[in-house]
Write an enzyme that holds these catalytic residues in place. Structure first.
Site, PDB file in Angstrom:
ATOM      1  N   CYS A 184      16.148  71.655   0.997  1.00  0.00           N
ATOM      2  CA  CYS A 184      16.077  71.754   2.219  1.00  0.00           C
ATOM      3  C   CYS A 184      15.251  73.714   2.760  1.00  0.00           C
ATOM      4  O   CYS A 184      14.064  73.180   3.533  1.00  0.00           O
ATOM      5  CB  CYS A 184      17.447  72.159   3.270  1.00  0.00           C
ATOM      6  SG  CYS A 184      18.013  70.093   3.303  1.00  0.00           S
TER       7      CYS A 184
HETATM    8  N1  LIG Z   1      20.868  67.875   0.433  1.00  0.00           N
HETATM    9  C1  LIG Z   1      21.220  68.190   1.248  1.00  0.00           C
HETATM   10  O1  LIG Z   1      21.692  69.926   0.734  1.00  0.00           O
HETATM   11  C2  LIG Z   1      20.700  68.108   2.392  1.00  0.00           C
HETATM   12  C3  LIG Z   1      20.910  68.810   3.447  1.00  0.00           C
HETATM   13  C4  LIG Z   1      19.947  68.050   4.581  1.00  0.00           C
HETATM   14  C5  LIG Z   1      19.790  67.067   4.726  1.00  0.00           C
HETATM   15  N2  LIG Z   1      18.676  67.280   3.872  1.00  0.00           N
HETATM   16  C6  LIG Z   1      17.511  66.140   3.491  1.00  0.00           C
HETATM   17  O2  LIG Z   1      18.400  64.709   3.824  1.00  0.00           O
HETATM   18  C7  LIG Z   1      17.270  63.677   2.575  1.00  0.00           C
HETATM   19  C8  LIG Z   1      17.856  62.819   1.608  1.00  0.00           C
HETATM   20  O3  LIG Z   1      18.654  64.107   0.665  1.00  0.00           O
HETATM   21  P1  LIG Z   1      19.636  64.064  -0.625  1.00  0.00           P
HETATM   22  O4  LIG Z   1      19.677  65.205  -1.185  1.00  0.00           O
HETATM   23  O5  LIG Z   1      20.350  63.059  -0.452  1.00  0.00           O
HETATM   24  O6  LIG Z   1      19.228  63.346  -1.859  1.00  0.00           O
HETATM   25  P2  LIG Z   1      18.866  62.832  -3.384  1.00  0.00           P
HETATM   26  O7  LIG Z   1      17.940  63.158  -4.148  1.00  0.00           O
HETATM   27  O8  LIG Z   1      20.130  63.503  -3.441  1.00  0.00           O
HETATM   28  O9  LIG Z   1      19.416  61.098  -3.268  1.00  0.00           O
HETATM   29  C9  LIG Z   1      18.720  60.308  -2.725  1.00  0.00           C
HETATM   30  C10 LIG Z   1      18.771  59.080  -2.759  1.00  0.00           C
HETATM   31  O10 LIG Z   1      17.640  57.552  -2.273  1.00  0.00           O
HETATM   32  C11 LIG Z   1      17.553  57.085  -2.870  1.00  0.00           C
HETATM   33  N3  LIG Z   1      16.595  56.321  -2.399  1.00  0.00           N
HETATM   34  C12 LIG Z   1      15.107  57.026  -2.653  1.00  0.00           C
HETATM   35  N4  LIG Z   1      14.433  56.121  -2.544  1.00  0.00           N
HETATM   36  C13 LIG Z   1      15.022  54.773  -1.614  1.00  0.00           C
HETATM   37  C14 LIG Z   1      14.397  53.505  -1.626  1.00  0.00           C
HETATM   38  N5  LIG Z   1      13.308  53.391  -1.004  1.00  0.00           N
HETATM   39  N6  LIG Z   1      15.344  52.609  -1.256  1.00  0.00           N
HETATM   40  C15 LIG Z   1      17.167  53.111  -1.843  1.00  0.00           C
HETATM   41  N7  LIG Z   1      17.151  54.441  -2.208  1.00  0.00           N
HETATM   42  C16 LIG Z   1      16.102  55.227  -2.662  1.00  0.00           C
HETATM   43  C17 LIG Z   1      17.757  57.556  -4.406  1.00  0.00           C
HETATM   44  O11 LIG Z   1      18.020  57.132  -5.948  1.00  0.00           O
HETATM   45  C18 LIG Z   1      18.634  58.521  -4.293  1.00  0.00           C
HETATM   46  O12 LIG Z   1      19.825  58.505  -5.317  1.00  0.00           O
HETATM   47  C19 LIG Z   1      16.412  64.745   2.400  1.00  0.00           C
HETATM   48  O13 LIG Z   1      14.731  64.493   3.561  1.00  0.00           O
HETATM   49  C20 LIG Z   1      16.857  66.008   2.400  1.00  0.00           C
HETATM   50  O14 LIG Z   1      15.652  66.362   3.519  1.00  0.00           O
HETATM   51  C21 LIG Z   1      19.694  66.945   2.545  1.00  0.00           C
END
Ligand SMILES: NC(=O)c1ccc[n+]([C@@H]2O[C@H](COP(=O)([O-])OP(=O)(O)OC[C@H]3O[C@@H](n4cnc5c(N)ncnc54)[C@H](O)[C@@H]3O)[C@@H](O)[C@H]2O)c1
Length: 448
Positions: free
Chosen positions: A278
């Site tokens: 983030c």
């Molecule tokens: N991790 C954090 O603390 C956090 C906090 C706030 C916002 N975010 C935002 O949330 C979003 C997700 O982050 P995250 O940390 O959960 O990511 P992550 O990498 O932990 O998980 C994403 C998941 O999505 C899956 N994926 C990717 N493309 C896909 C598709 N087309 N269909 C189905 N599954 C798919 C991946 O296999 C993975 O398991 C990002 O935009 C991030 O910036 C993350």
């Protein structure tokens, strides 16, 4: 023919009675806790993910995120209200689809919306009238309308008339058990009143407070502003650390005292740089979009540059401190404590500890690491060549072979007493030793 009034009334009823079937697309740090929370509140939820190993592990009830309450995933699976799947056909049945896929930076450090586009194309193949689609992934202001919406509408259905579309940013703070998903207010934005009403109603079932805003772009901007605020303040405090050090003043003591001001000040703490998905990423999205519309955010850009340079500064400081002990970098053996980007999480995305490790090795040092969350170094996006290295046990024998120990990440369960007792040179980027009341028994402590 079904009209928009009956479509939204039907979905309203299904949400309020918690019969609405939810699919979360992406089962990572954001999608999985959301899916579990929704199922715990009574919604039938399927988590759709491309990663078959992760889907199998989740369905087997395995603790794929270490800081979750024990058996949380297992209990959700056993409840019958939650399952993971790789089969996009689950979207046919969905009433609400929440997109939680990654939004990283490209090789040229520009926003990479390829996962959002991939998810959108999958959803579009199954889109039917009356569904609510919500994007939670961090994107630049305008992306829900300009990037996601056209893909969803390609089959002829219209957002606001046939299906509903909203953006609601995720505010998860991994590893922080002071604020659960339920306790964190949820900002919700949409470009039409019905989509906003339905998305707001949906989140109101699972969080204690929703904050509706006037457009999806506003909600998108909220997330980027929150993270840019952190980026700028972290850069500021790291800059102050160096300047105050030159004046013989301890920045940690200054912040502790300044934080007693009951208004107008919020403490940020120095560190080895920023990491995670983030804080290093969101400001780039904001800056990119600002340039795209002919504007600019130079303060944010400068803060990003400072934060990007932080690992190099720490590595340089380590070289100076080793030289004071008569150790050249080419002969140095350095133990890095903590490779995760923050304490108590098993996440190395954009971790400054890895950037420091690489820099120290480029300067000729030999680096070891200790991290209870990573017995083996995983494959990371930026440093795949480090994969396979093994975490060192932290004991007197290992410390005796090291010229310095860098505390890069302050995991709670690391043995800092052992470090205080046996390390020759302790470089503490998190002020852990002082906070624990520990003093080096035979070596030197330097706050870096
Ligand atoms: N991790 C954090 O603390 C956090 C906090 C706030 C916002 N975010 C935002 O949330 C979003 C997700 O982050 P995250 O940390 O959960 O990511 P992550 O990498 O932990 O998980 C994403 C998941 O999505 C899956 N994926 C990717 N493309 C896909 C598709 N087309 N269909 C189905 N599954 C798919 C991946 O296999 C993975 O398991 C990002 O935009 C991030 O910036 C993350």
């Amino acid at each position: 023919m079904t009209n928009v009034f009956s479509l939204s009334a039907t979905l309203r009823d299904r949400i309020q009675s918690r019969q609405a079937k939810v699919v979360t697309v992406g089962l990572g740090y954001v999608g999985l806790p959301l899916a579990l929370t929704l199922s715990e509140e009574g919604f039938p939820v399927t988590g759709l993910d491309l990663n078959a190993d992760r889907v199998a592990a989740i369905n087997a009830g395995r603790q794929v995120i270490s800081y979750f309450a024990k058996d949380r995933i297992r209990n959700a699976v056993l409840s019958g209200r939650f399952a993971a799947s790789c089969d996009e056909a689950v979207l046919d049945e969905a009433d609400v689809v929440v997109i939680c896929v990654p939004t990283p930076l490209s090789d040229t450090r520009a926003p990479d919306l390829s996962h959002v586009l991939g998810a959108a194309e999958t959803i579009a193949r199954h889109l039917r009238p009356g569904q609510l689609i919500v994007l939670e992934s961090t994107v630049w202001p305008g992306a829900t309308t300009m990037v996601l919406r056209p893909v969803l509408e390609a089959g002829g259905l219209r957002a606001g008339d046939d299906f509903f579309l909203a953006f609601s940013p995720e505010r998860e703070d991994p590893g922080n058990d002071r604020f659960s998903t339920r306790a964190i207010p949820k900002v919700v934005g949409a470009d039409d009143a019905r989509s906003l009403d339905l998305a707001d109603l949906f989140y109101a079932q699972v969080v204690t407070r929703t904050v509706p805003v006037g457009s999806s772009a506003t909600a998108e901007a909220v997330k980027l502003v929150e993270n840019s605020f952190r980026t700028v303040n972290i850069a500021l405090v790291n800059e102050l650390k160096v300047a105050l050090q030159a004046m013989g003043v301890d920045v940690w003591e200054v912040i502790r005292a300044a934080a007693t001001k009951p208004f107008g000040f919020m403490p940020f703490y120095p560190g080895p740089g920023i990491g995670g998905d983030c804080i290093p990423v969101s400001p780039v999205y904001l800056s990119w979009r600002a340039r795209d519309v002919g504007s600019a955010v130079p303060i944010i850009d400068l803060a990003r540059k400072n934060n990007d340079e932080a690992p190099d500064l720490i590595a340089g400081r380590i070289a100076v401190e080793l030289a004071r002990d008569g150790v050249k970098m080419k002969d140095a053996r350095i133990l890095i404590m903590g490779i995760a980007y923050k304490k108590d999480v098993e996440d190395t995305r954009e971790s400054p500890a890895l950037a420091i490790l690489k820099r120290l090795e480029a300067m000729g040092a030999r680096c070891l690491y200790h991290d209870p969350f990573f017995p083996v170094m995983p494959v990371t996006r930026d440093h795949p060549d480090l994969a396979g290295r093994q975490s060192q046990t932290l004991d007197e024998d290992v410390l005796a072979t090291c010229d310095a120990v860098l505390i890069a990440t302050d995991h709670t369960n690391a043995d800092y007493r052992c470090v205080a007792r046996h390390a020759r040179l302790i470089l503490d980027s998190r002020n852990v030793l002082e906070a624990m009341g520990l003093r080096p028994e035979r070596g030197r402590l330097v706050k870096v």
